[in-house]
Design an enzyme around this catalytic site. Structure first.
Site, PDB file in Angstrom:
ATOM      1  N   GLY A 237      40.873  68.769  83.916  1.00  0.00           N
ATOM      2  CA  GLY A 237      41.203  67.458  84.636  1.00  0.00           C
ATOM      3  C   GLY A 237      42.414  66.801  84.382  1.00  0.00           C
TER       4      GLY A 237
ATOM      5  N   HIS B 167      42.530  55.912  47.480  1.00  0.00           N
ATOM      6  CA  HIS B 167      44.030  55.391  47.314  1.00  0.00           C
ATOM      7  C   HIS B 167      44.848  56.796  46.750  1.00  0.00           C
ATOM      8  CE1 HIS B 167      47.202  52.822  45.922  1.00  0.00           C
ATOM      9  NE2 HIS B 167      47.376  53.635  44.787  1.00  0.00           N
TER      10      HIS B 167
END
Length: 463
Positions: free
Chosen positions: A40, A442
């Site tokens: 599409g 972290h």
């Protein structure tokens, strides 16, 4: 005449995902597609190729502005032809991937443009196929400028389709519309050296976005070279073979002005594409906005015919269509799925990205909901500072009494990925404290999300 359990019209994200899910559930499935390739608008001339150009132009920006700071000495040069080849290769990989999935799941691709001559039948070319269930997933097409004189030739006056395959990089571009598509493609060409001016009817860009984010977004894009003309109504786009002149009126004083450009990108939204399906003759009920009317189970007013994605109500987003495609497949198979329309994220893939989900502050105020705000700037995020990506912030909105997360808005690095942490949290009714107490690795960008959640309580750590 071939007979199927399900025929889907359209192979975009809604259609092809729906077809695969139907096949997984044991339904004999076919999908109608008139393009030469599956996928599409999204895979061929939308989401995927635009992201390829956004990525390529961002790499150019990094090479021009940040490589030297890291000790990398390069002199980048743009090869536009090769960049378009790269974009086309990306399209090919994705569309071929969908074709492979169709073969793997034994889905028939009915090549051609489909129509529905009567309930239970789909005509493709000269052939008519029978289906117990027909699903319309024909997507959308670019809308023109309301009330303006404009002719789109996809060369000088273009939609997003033409903007993805220009013969050369224009010196000057006018973007009509300050929404997602216009800003994404405008930022691509601005990075490539084009002088880009954005004309927007409203008084701010990205209408419907959290206003604080929208204001910050405009400031950042202005720093990147985009120029904004707000509160302006385009009256006419007059084009020759090589140039165009955009005439517009300022809403505040009705003064008329004009801009010249090599290319004008019309990005004033999209509208459902239902042409040629034969819906009028079938008696399929439509809405005032030209969408197909459906009930809570995606059924149209004609028995056995369903509709999903851009042709029905709701945001015109590929992932919304995908969810609806899976849901309608499961309903047909006798299951009981649910699409949570309150937790559908939206992303703008500029740099920095913008990601959002749930309510904005403006919506909560209008609804009279008592809420609290937790904010954290990427300037306090170590990873963002190391990567020259510290512009922007995270904003988390939570119920003032229950602490339940009501929405989140992110402008910053990888915002389109970060937002999904909040989507999952909201899907399970989490509180800001739940997110704040979850350990985050972290150094990562995602720590900024935790800090914003902490800011809903006693306060962020690194603010």
């Amino acid at each position: 005449m071939a007979s199927y359990d399900v025929i889907i019209i359209g192979s975009g994200p809604g259609g092809y995902v729906c077809a695969i899910r139907c096949a997984q559930l044991g339904l004999k499935t076919a999908c109608v597609e008139g393009r030469e390739t599956l996928g599409g608008t999204c895979l061929n001339v939308g989401c995927i190729p635009s992201k390829a150009l956004l990525h390529a132009s961002h790499q150019l920006h990094e090479a021009e502005h940040n490589f030297a700071k890291m000790g990398l000495k390069v002199a980048p040069k743009v090869d536009w032809k090769q960049m378009l080849t790269y974009k086309d290769d990306v399209i090919g990989q994705n569309t071929k991937g969908v074709e492979f999935l169709f073969k793997k799941n034994k889905i028939d691709w009915l090549k051609g443009w489909g129509s529905i001559p009567e309930a239970g039948k789909v005509k493709v070319g000269d052939e008519v196929h029978e289906a117990k269930h027909i699903i319309i997933a024909s997507g959308s097409e670019a809308a023109s400028i309301p009330g303006a004189e404009v002719t789109i030739d996809e060369k000088v006056v273009v939609t997003s389709t033409g903007a993805l395959e220009l013969g050369k990089i224009p010196k000057r571009m006018v973007v009509v519309g300050g929404g997602v598509i216009g800003l994404e493609l405008g930022s691509v060409y601005a990075r490539l050296g084009t002088e880009v001016s954005v004309i927007e009817f409203m008084d701010g860009i990205t209408p419907g976005q959290d206003m604080e984010v929208a204001r910050q977004f405009q400031k950042i894009l202005t720093k990147q070279g985009l120029k904004f003309i707000l509160g302006a109504a385009v009256q006419k786009v007059a084009a020759t073979k090589t140039k165009a002149t955009v005439t517009y009126k300022m809403r505040k004083d009705d003064s008329e002005e004009s801009l010249e450009a090599d290319v004008v990108l019309v990005s004033t939204g999209r509208k459902p594409f239902t042409e040629g399906l034969g819906l009028d003759a079938l008696g399929v009920q439509m809405t005032d906005r030209g969408q197909i009317a459906t009930d809570g189970s995606y059924r149209t007013s004609v028995a056995g015919i369903y509709a999903i994605g851009d042709v029905i109500d709701g945001p015109m987003l590929a992932h919304k269509a995908e969810d609806e495609g899976m849901a309608v497949a499961e309903m047909i198979a006798g299951q009981h799925p649910h699409v949570n329309y309150d937790v559908i994220p939206g992303v703008i893939y500029t740099h920095p990205e913008v990601g959002s989900v749930g309510k904005t502050e403006e919506q909560l105020k209008a609804e009279g909901v008592e809420y609290k705000v937790g904010k954290f700037s990427f300037m306090g995020n170590g990873r963002a500072k190391a990567n020259f990506a510290a512009e922007g912030f995270v904003k988390l909105l939570a119920d003032a009494k229950t602490d339940r997360i009501l929405g989140a808005h992110v402008i910053g690095p990888m915002a389109g990925d970060l937002i999904h942490e909040v989507c999952v949290a909201m899907e399970f009714g989490a509180a800001a404290e739940d997110l704040a107490r979850t350990c985050h690795a972290h150094p990562t960008y995602s720590e900024a999300m935790r800090e914003a959640a902490l800011a809903c309580g006693d306060g962020a750590i690194h603010a």
